[in-house]
Design an enzyme around this catalytic site. Structure first.
Site, mmCIF file in Angstrom:
data_model
loop_
_atom_site.group_PDB
_atom_site.id
_atom_site.type_symbol
_atom_site.label_atom_id
_atom_site.label_comp_id
_atom_site.label_asym_id
_atom_site.label_seq_id
_atom_site.Cartn_x
_atom_site.Cartn_y
_atom_site.Cartn_z
ATOM 1 N N GLY A 46 0.883 -1.169 -0.088
ATOM 2 C CA GLY A 46 -0.121 0.146 -0.016
ATOM 3 C C GLY A 46 1.021 1.303 0.114
ATOM 4 O O GLY A 46 2.219 1.200 0.501
ATOM 5 N N GLN A 51 2.956 9.807 1.454
ATOM 6 C CA GLN A 51 4.350 9.260 1.436
ATOM 7 C C GLN A 51 5.082 9.702 0.350
ATOM 8 O O GLN A 51 6.252 9.309 0.218
ATOM 9 C CB GLN A 51 4.206 7.694 1.505
ATOM 10 C CG GLN A 51 3.263 7.276 2.671
ATOM 11 C CD GLN A 51 3.401 5.822 2.762
ATOM 12 O OE1 GLN A 51 2.329 5.172 2.074
ATOM 13 N NE2 GLN A 51 4.412 5.357 3.161
ATOM 14 N N CYS A 88 6.080 -0.144 7.353
ATOM 15 C CA CYS A 88 5.523 1.097 6.605
ATOM 16 C C CYS A 88 6.741 1.430 5.968
ATOM 17 O O CYS A 88 7.742 1.458 6.483
ATOM 18 C CB CYS A 88 5.161 2.229 7.488
ATOM 19 S SG CYS A 88 4.744 3.678 6.787
ATOM 20 N N LEU A 89 6.344 1.799 4.551
ATOM 21 C CA LEU A 89 7.373 2.205 3.735
ATOM 22 C C LEU A 89 8.249 3.439 4.180
ATOM 23 O O LEU A 89 9.343 3.797 3.924
ATOM 24 C CB LEU A 89 7.115 2.337 2.331
ATOM 25 C CG LEU A 89 6.709 0.915 1.590
ATOM 26 C CD1 LEU A 89 5.978 1.199 0.158
ATOM 27 C CD2 LEU A 89 7.757 0.091 1.482
ATOM 28 N N HIS A 130 -4.352 1.132 7.687
ATOM 29 C CA HIS A 130 -2.982 1.813 7.572
ATOM 30 C C HIS A 130 -2.682 2.878 6.538
ATOM 31 O O HIS A 130 -2.619 4.007 6.856
ATOM 32 C CB HIS A 130 -2.067 0.822 7.130
ATOM 33 C CG HIS A 130 -0.564 1.302 7.311
ATOM 34 N ND1 HIS A 130 0.340 0.629 8.109
ATOM 35 C CD2 HIS A 130 -0.159 2.033 6.224
ATOM 36 C CE1 HIS A 130 1.519 1.367 7.751
ATOM 37 N NE2 HIS A 130 1.398 1.815 6.873
ATOM 38 N N GLU A 131 -3.355 2.926 5.261
ATOM 39 C CA GLU A 131 -3.357 3.699 4.563
ATOM 40 C C GLU A 131 -4.211 5.005 4.882
ATOM 41 O O GLU A 131 -3.859 6.269 4.669
ATOM 42 C CB GLU A 131 -3.827 3.172 2.968
ATOM 43 C CG GLU A 131 -2.731 2.317 2.493
ATOM 44 C CD GLU A 131 -1.288 2.493 2.744
ATOM 45 O OE1 GLU A 131 -0.882 3.521 2.293
ATOM 46 O OE2 GLU A 131 -0.721 1.642 3.004
ATOM 47 N N HIS A 134 -2.562 7.256 6.977
ATOM 48 C CA HIS A 134 -1.556 8.108 6.531
ATOM 49 C C HIS A 134 -2.342 9.526 5.905
ATOM 50 O O HIS A 134 -1.723 10.447 6.292
ATOM 51 C CB HIS A 134 -0.986 7.527 5.163
ATOM 52 C CG HIS A 134 0.114 6.678 5.437
ATOM 53 N ND1 HIS A 134 1.387 7.032 6.006
ATOM 54 C CD2 HIS A 134 0.553 5.203 5.289
ATOM 55 C CE1 HIS A 134 2.246 6.192 6.175
ATOM 56 N NE2 HIS A 134 1.827 5.063 5.787
HETATM 57 NI NI NI Z 1 2.672 3.251 5.560
#
Ligand code: NI
Length: 167
Positions: A46, A51, A88-89, A130-131, A134
């Site tokens: 995701g 991000q 998480c990226l 999660h997204e 963000h």
């Molecule tokens: Ni993330």
């Protein structure tokens, strides 16, 4: 298409609630294509627009059932409970065991403004939560129990200051 640099912990864009998307489908298609390419390259399941430094309420995801994008999504239902090693990226190299509702249903639109609903248990439910976090300017660190969060933040700050090596 373009691979975007992924913003990481400490970048204020990750703490900023994203603005409602009002762009046309054509520019959103380009954005979604680039976000998906960036997500697959990372690799991740995701990716939310903040991000990549774009503070707009849109994310892409693929939990193994094909790619999709949600514009202006909101959570409309949560239930159950599931503990999962979440990463998480934007917080690379870290995974924490985090307990959240297991089932999530989210409503939003596609890039053309048509209403879409995505829902699921386990990984799908987790990615939706999660997204959307963000897009509300929230990182998974805020979902950690207080003590674990304190320790994690300390580690993050030290890493930023170069006091300890990055993974
Ligand atoms: Ni993330």
């Amino acid at each position: 298409m373009a691979i975007y640099p992924i913003r990481t912990f400490g970048d204020p864009v990750l703490r900023t609630p994203a603005a409602e998307v009002t762009d046309g489908a054509e520019s959103l298609q380009r954005l979604v294509d680039g976000m998906l390419e960036t997500m697959y390259e990372a690799p991740g399941v995701g990716l939310a627009a903040p991000q990549i430094g774009i503070s707009k309420a849109i994310f892409v995801a693929d939990v193994g059932e094909g790619p999709f994008a949600m514009v202006n999504p909101e959570i409309v239902e949560l239930s159950g409970s599931w503990t999962f090693d979440e990463g998480c990226l934007s917080v690379p190299g870290h995974y924490w065991s985090i307990k959240r509702p297991g089932y999530c249903k989210a409503r939003g639109t596609d890039i053309h403004g048509n209403e879409v609903v995505y829902e699921g248990e386990e990984l799908m439910g987790r990615v939706l939560q999660h997204e959307i976090d963000h897009l509300n300017g929230m990182l998974l660190l805020e979902r950690l129990p207080r003590r674990t969060r304190k320790q994690a933040l300390k580690e993050m700050r030290e890493r930023q200051l170069g006091m300890i090596e990055s993974p």
